[in-house]
Design a protein around this motif. Structure first.
Motif, PDB file in Angstrom:
ATOM      1  N   GLU A   3     -13.580  -5.009  31.259  1.00  0.00           N
ATOM      2  CA  GLU A   3     -12.946  -3.822  31.838  1.00  0.00           C
ATOM      3  C   GLU A   3     -11.577  -3.616  31.219  1.00  0.00           C
ATOM      4  O   GLU A   3     -10.763  -4.523  31.177  1.00  0.00           O
ATOM      5  CB  GLU A   3     -12.840  -3.983  33.353  1.00  0.00           C
ATOM      6  CG  GLU A   3     -14.188  -3.934  34.008  1.00  0.00           C
ATOM      7  CD  GLU A   3     -14.097  -3.450  35.438  1.00  0.00           C
ATOM      8  OE1 GLU A   3     -13.123  -2.783  35.808  1.00  0.00           O
ATOM      9  OE2 GLU A   3     -15.032  -3.766  36.173  1.00  0.00           O
ATOM     10  N   GLN A   4     -11.360  -2.428  30.745  1.00  0.00           N
ATOM     11  CA  GLN A   4     -10.106  -2.044  30.108  1.00  0.00           C
ATOM     12  C   GLN A   4      -9.414  -1.025  30.991  1.00  0.00           C
ATOM     13  O   GLN A   4     -10.009  -0.002  31.321  1.00  0.00           O
ATOM     14  CB  GLN A   4     -10.394  -1.435  28.721  1.00  0.00           C
ATOM     15  CG  GLN A   4      -9.224  -0.793  28.038  1.00  0.00           C
ATOM     16  CD  GLN A   4      -8.283  -1.802  27.417  1.00  0.00           C
ATOM     17  OE1 GLN A   4      -8.652  -2.936  27.203  1.00  0.00           O
ATOM     18  NE2 GLN A   4      -7.074  -1.394  27.146  1.00  0.00           N
ATOM     19  N   PRO A   5      -8.165  -1.285  31.398  1.00  0.00           N
ATOM     20  CA  PRO A   5      -7.474  -0.260  32.181  1.00  0.00           C
ATOM     21  C   PRO A   5      -7.277   1.007  31.351  1.00  0.00           C
ATOM     22  O   PRO A   5      -7.104   0.939  30.145  1.00  0.00           O
ATOM     23  CB  PRO A   5      -6.133  -0.903  32.525  1.00  0.00           C
ATOM     24  CG  PRO A   5      -5.985  -2.057  31.612  1.00  0.00           C
ATOM     25  CD  PRO A   5      -7.343  -2.438  31.121  1.00  0.00           C
ATOM     26  N   ILE A   6      -7.346   2.127  32.012  1.00  0.00           N
ATOM     27  CA  ILE A   6      -7.152   3.398  31.317  1.00  0.00           C
ATOM     28  C   ILE A   6      -5.660   3.591  31.069  1.00  0.00           C
ATOM     29  O   ILE A   6      -4.865   3.607  32.011  1.00  0.00           O
ATOM     30  CB  ILE A   6      -7.710   4.572  32.150  1.00  0.00           C
ATOM     31  CG1 ILE A   6      -9.219   4.385  32.337  1.00  0.00           C
ATOM     32  CG2 ILE A   6      -7.396   5.906  31.489  1.00  0.00           C
ATOM     33  CD1 ILE A   6      -9.850   5.373  33.281  1.00  0.00           C
ATOM     34  N   PRO A   7      -5.261   3.709  29.789  1.00  0.00           N
ATOM     35  CA  PRO A   7      -3.845   3.911  29.494  1.00  0.00           C
ATOM     36  C   PRO A   7      -3.371   5.249  30.036  1.00  0.00           C
ATOM     37  O   PRO A   7      -4.093   6.231  29.992  1.00  0.00           O
ATOM     38  CB  PRO A   7      -3.767   3.883  27.969  1.00  0.00           C
ATOM     39  CG  PRO A   7      -5.129   3.623  27.473  1.00  0.00           C
ATOM     40  CD  PRO A   7      -6.082   3.663  28.607  1.00  0.00           C
ATOM     41  N   LYS A   8      -2.146   5.260  30.510  1.00  0.00           N
ATOM     42  CA  LYS A   8      -1.592   6.488  31.070  1.00  0.00           C
ATOM     43  C   LYS A   8      -0.417   7.008  30.255  1.00  0.00           C
ATOM     44  O   LYS A   8      -0.174   8.196  30.204  1.00  0.00           O
ATOM     45  CB  LYS A   8      -1.164   6.236  32.508  1.00  0.00           C
ATOM     46  CG  LYS A   8      -2.340   5.937  33.417  1.00  0.00           C
ATOM     47  CD  LYS A   8      -1.844   5.656  34.831  1.00  0.00           C
ATOM     48  CE  LYS A   8      -2.980   5.391  35.764  1.00  0.00           C
ATOM     49  NZ  LYS A   8      -3.505   4.054  35.743  1.00  0.00           N
TER      50      LYS A   8
END
Length: 99
Positions: A3-8
Motif C-alpha cells: 500500500e502506497q499513500p496517495i501523495p498530496k
C-alpha cells in the motif's frame, strides 16, 4: 500488494537550483519533482541534467521525480537518455502530453 499513500503535495524544483531539492523535502512535501522543462532555459538544459545526476548520486539523496521536455521538443531524447541513468529516480513526468 504494497500500500502506497496517495501523495498530496508535489513541489517542483528547477534543475538549475539543486540547493533547493533538500529544502523542498524539508517542507514536508510528499514528492519532489526536479524540473528539466519550463524552469530551465535551452542553454542550461545540460547543466540541469548534470545537477540532477549529481544530486541523485549522493549517498543521502532522497528519491525524486523528473519532469522532462515534451516529445516534440529537441531536448526530449537527451532527457530520456539522462533519466535512464539516474539512481534514486521514482519516475518521470512528461509535460504537455496530449495523447
Amino acid at each position: 500488494m504494497l500500500e502506497q499513500p496517495i501523495p498530496k503535495v508535489f513541489l517542483f524544483v528547477p534543475a538549475t537550483r539543486p540547493e533547493r531539492i533538500d529544502k523542498a523535502f524539508a517542507t514536508g512535501a510528499d514528492e519532489v519533482i526536479i524540473d528539466w522543462e519550463d524552469t530551465v532555459s535551452a542553454e542550461e538544459k545540460s547543466i540541469g541534467r548534470a545537477n540532477t545526476a549529481t544530486y541523485c548520486a549522493q549517498k543521502n539523496a532522497q528519491a525524486v521525480w523528473v519532469r522532462i521536455n515534451s516529445a516534440q521538443s529537441v531536448h526530449h531524447a537527451e532527457d530520456l537518455a539522462a533519466a535512464k541513468n539516474l539512481p534514486n529516480l521514482k519516475g518521470v513526468l512528461l509535460s504537455k502530453t496530449e495523447r
